[in-house]
Design a protein around this motif. Structure first.
Motif, short mmCIF file in Angstrom:
data_model
loop_
_atom_site.label_atom_id
_atom_site.label_comp_id
_atom_site.label_asym_id
_atom_site.label_seq_id
_atom_site.Cartn_x
_atom_site.Cartn_y
_atom_site.Cartn_z
N THR A 223 0.83 -1.21 0.00
CA THR A 223 0.00 0.00 0.00
C THR A 223 0.86 1.25 0.00
O THR A 223 0.57 2.23 -0.70
N LYS B 191 2.20 1.83 -3.50
CA LYS B 191 1.19 2.29 -4.44
C LYS B 191 0.74 3.72 -4.13
O LYS B 191 0.57 4.53 -5.05
N GLU B 192 0.55 4.03 -2.86
CA GLU B 192 -0.06 5.31 -2.52
C GLU B 192 0.94 6.46 -2.39
O GLU B 192 0.59 7.61 -2.65
N THR B 193 2.18 6.17 -2.00
CA THR B 193 3.16 7.26 -1.89
C THR B 193 3.82 7.57 -3.22
O THR B 193 4.26 8.70 -3.45
#
Length: 268
Positions: A210, A213-215
């Motif tokens: 996660t 993917k998100e940073t």
């Protein structure tokens, strides 16, 4: 959107079928083909779709999705080739089956799309790479993308990269599960109950993925954030480097890509 026929109702076939239904595709516009009548009846009852023989499904469909084993592809194409309607799109999810193999065995001018999916499609987190045959246009690729987005993410790649895709994302879940197995065993070796070790490892994997993917940060940056000088992480990473784990992964993926190319050449 037209009628979609899914040829082969195994795990991946049903995964795509259920994804399409959840994504809002009218079940009345979906056909499945299945050799076993009890299995066909199960799918009709569960999803409200129709089931037909291969030839009938080919004649009725605007888009044909071939989800059979590579060794069964030749027989299926022989069975359906004379029943396709003009302009119908053929999407193949069979590993190692090239677009040229499909085009040579289907009516002249048939648009085909080659797909390499992966098993996280089962939980709507798949990664599918698609490649166009020589008769595909933008509308055909868009239709293939829409089909596959029901189970995850889709990326267009030149067909020459499909062997690398197979090595990275097609086989990739197995590498991750392999590492997870090792980490869980390490927890057990260090005295933890297996259930505790499993929960720690799985959530750590989920959290790390996660973050990636998100940073949007490079994995090296994220790794360095965990790696304090002289600390526990650096001690572990030193061992991985000493055992050439990075090189082993590179060699393993090269082997997977080579095997993919070997299988594809046997199906040309």
């Amino acid at each position: 959107m037209g009628t979609v026929a899914i040829f082969g109702a195994g795990v991946m076939g049903e995964t795509l079928l259920s994804g399409l239904v959840r994504a809002g595709r009218d079940a009345g516009d979906i056909i499945v083909t299945e050799r076993r009548e009890d299995r066909a009846a199960e799918l009709r009852a569960k999803y409200g779709v129709r089931s037909m023989a291969n030839a009938d499904a080919a004649a009725a469909a605007d888009t044909l999705v071939l989800v059979v084993k590579p060794q069964d592809m030749g027989g299926l194409l022989e069975e359906i080739r004379d029943h396709l309607t003009a302009g119908s799109l053929v999407v193949s999810l069979a590993a190692g089956i090239t677009t040229s193999y499909l085009q040579e065995r289907l009516p002249e001018g048939t648009p085909v799309v080659r797909v390499m999916p992966n098993t996280p499609a089962l939980v709507d987190q798949g990664m599918a790479a698609i490649s166009a045959g020589s008769h595909c246009d933008e509308a055909h690729l868009a239709e293939a993308e829409q089909l596959l987005r029901s189970c995850g993410k889709v990326l267009r790649v030149p067909e020459k990269h499909q062997d690398a895709v197979t090595a990275i994302s097609g086989s990739g879940p197995a590498y991750i599960f392999y590492v997870v197995e090792a980490m869980i065993e390490a927890g057990v070796l260090l005295g933890m109950p297996r259930s505790t070790s499993t929960e720690l490892v799985v959530q750590t994997l989920y959290g790390a993925a996660t973050m990636l993917k998100e940073t949007g940060q490079h994995p090296t940056v994220l790794r360095e954030q965990v790696s304090s000088p002289g600390g526990t992480t650096m001690a572990a990473l030193r061992q991985l480097d000493d055992h050439k784990v990075r090189a082993a992964f590179l060699t393993a993926m090269e082997a997977a890509a080579a095997r993919s190319a070997e299988l594809a050449s046997g199906n040309d």
